[in-house]
Design an enzyme around this catalytic site. Structure first.
Site, PDB file in Angstrom:
ATOM      1  N   LYS A   4      24.520  17.777  52.398  1.00  0.00           N
ATOM      2  CA  LYS A   4      23.781  17.693  51.127  1.00  0.00           C
ATOM      3  C   LYS A   4      23.333  16.269  50.779  1.00  0.00           C
ATOM      4  O   LYS A   4      22.338  16.093  50.090  1.00  0.00           O
ATOM      5  CB  LYS A   4      24.629  18.240  49.975  1.00  0.00           C
ATOM      6  CG  LYS A   4      24.774  19.752  49.976  1.00  0.00           C
ATOM      7  CD  LYS A   4      25.518  20.204  48.729  1.00  0.00           C
ATOM      8  CE  LYS A   4      25.797  21.687  48.757  1.00  0.00           C
ATOM      9  NZ  LYS A   4      26.382  22.173  47.514  1.00  0.00           N
ATOM     10  N   ASP A  32      22.352  23.107  42.194  1.00  0.00           N
ATOM     11  CA  ASP A  32      23.768  23.295  41.852  1.00  0.00           C
ATOM     12  C   ASP A  32      23.982  22.984  40.372  1.00  0.00           C
ATOM     13  O   ASP A  32      24.680  23.705  39.662  1.00  0.00           O
ATOM     14  CB  ASP A  32      24.658  22.368  42.692  1.00  0.00           C
ATOM     15  CG  ASP A  32      24.778  22.847  44.127  1.00  0.00           C
ATOM     16  OD1 ASP A  32      24.670  24.062  44.369  1.00  0.00           O
ATOM     17  OD2 ASP A  32      24.972  22.000  45.024  1.00  0.00           O
TER      18      ASP A  32
END
Ligand code: ATR
Length: 270
Positions: free
Chosen positions: A69, A105
Site C-alpha cells: 500500500k 480505507d
C-alpha cells in the site's frame, strides 16, 4: 454476464491475497449492475512489475493490499490528495494508461463511524499506529475529531501523532484515556483470529456511553465488541469498514452507486 473480449479486468495486488473478500464483493456488485467487468486477485511478487503489468495489459483498475500500500505510490502516475497525505494507496484507476492512486480505507472507516455518530469535536481514542491507523487518523482529523493515539511502541504513536497533529501515548495510558473518550477505535490485530480471547481494553474500563469500533472482521464480534455490547455500548465491526471501502472503490471505478446491501450480504454469508 458473459466474459468476452470487451470484459474489463480489475485486479487485487498483494501477498497474500488468498483470504481476501474483495473478489467476492466486487464480482457480486458487477453482476448486480450487469457490468461487463471481472475482479481477480493476483498474488504479487513485485509491486513495480505488477503496476507495469496493469498498464501493459490495460487492466482497468484495482486494489492494493499488504504489503504494497505504501510502496506502490512510487510507481503510480498520480496520487489523490488525501491518499497522498495518508501515504498509502488501496485503490487504483487506469485512465488510458495513466494510473491514479486513491485511499478508500479512510472513507470506509469514516462512513462506518458516521452511521452511528458524529465525529466533529468528539474525543476519539485510537489504539495502534500502523497503516490502518494512519488512514483512520487522517480521516478523523479531517472530520474535526479530537484524536488521541495510543500504541504499544510509543515512539510510533509519537511519529504518527506528529504528522496528524494530535495527542499520543503508550498503552499504559489506557485507563485515563478511555475515561474521557466518546469513541474508541481498535486498529491493532489484538482479538483477530486465532487470538480471539484477547482485547487491549480491560472490560471494566468500558462504559455504556462509549462508541466502540473494531476494524477486525475475523471474527466480526471480537472480545472487545462483545465486552462493549455487554456494557450496552453502541458498536461497529470491521465488516462495515471492509464493505464501505469496497463500495467507495467501486464507485470510483464505475461512476455508479455501489449495491452496498448486497456487498454486505455476501461478506456476512462467506
Ligand atoms: P495494519 O496495516 O493492519 O495497520 P501494521 O501497520 O503492522 O498493520 O500495524 C499494526 C499495529 O498494531 C501497530 O500499531 C502495532 O503496534 P507496534 O507499533 O507496537 O508494533 C499494533 N500491534 C500489533 N500487535 C500488537 C499487540 N500484540 N499488542 C499491541 N499492539 C499490537
Amino acid at each position: 454476464m458473459e466474459i468476452n473480449s470487451e470484459t474489463k479486468i480489475y485486479a487485487l495486488i498483494g501477498n497474500p491475497v488468498k483470504y481476501s473478500l474483495s473478489p467476492l464483493i466486487h464480482n457480486a456488485a458487477f453482476e448486480e449492475l450487469e457490468l461487463n467487468c471481472v475482479y481477480l486477485a493476483f498474488k504479487t511478487k513485485n509491486a513495480e512489475d505488477a503496476i507495469n503489468g496493469m498498464k501493459c495489459l490495460n487492466i482497468a483498475g484495482g486494489n492494493v493490499t499488504v504489503p504494497y500500500k505504501v510502496e506502490v505510490i512510487g510507481y503510480l502516475d498520480e496520487i489523490e490528495q488525501t491518499a497522498e497525505k495518508i501515504g498509502a494507496v488501496n485503490t487504483i484507476v487506469n485512465k488510458k494508461g495513466h494510473l491514479k492512486g486513491h485511499n478508500t480505507d479512510w472513507i470506509g472507516a469514516i462512513r462506518a463511524l458516521e452511521e452511528k455518530t458524529g465525529i466533529k469535536n468528539k474525543n476519539i481514542l485510537m489504539l495502534g499506529a500502523g497503516g490502518t491507523a494512519r488512514a483512520i487518523g487522517f480521516g478523523v482529523k479531517e472530520k474535526g475529531g479530537n484524536l488521541t493515539i495510543l500504541n504499544r511502541t510509543s515512539h510510533k504513536a509519537k511519529e504518527l501523532a506528529g504528522e496528524v497533529g494530535c495527542s499520543y501515548g503508550g498503552l499504559d495510558k489506557m485507563e485515563e484515556s478511555v475515561d474521557y473518550a466518546d469513541i474508541l477505535i481498535n486498529t491493532t490485530p489484538v482479538g483477530m483470529y486465532p487470538d480471539t480471547k484477547n482485547s487491549l481494553v480491560p472490560e471494566e474500563l468500558l462504559k455504556e456511553d462509549i462508541i466502540v469500533f473494531d476494524v477486525i472482521y475475523n471474527p466480526p464480534k471480537t472480545k472487545l465488541i462483545k465486552d462493549a455490547e455487554e456494557k450496552g455500548c453502541k458498536t461497529i465491526n470491521g465488516l462495515k469498514m471492509l464493505v464501505y471501502q469496497g463500495a467507495a472503490a467501486f464507485e470510483i471505478w464505475t461512476g455508479k452507486k455501489a449495491p452496498v446491501e448486497l456487498m454486505e450480504k455476501v461478506v456476512v454469508r462467506s
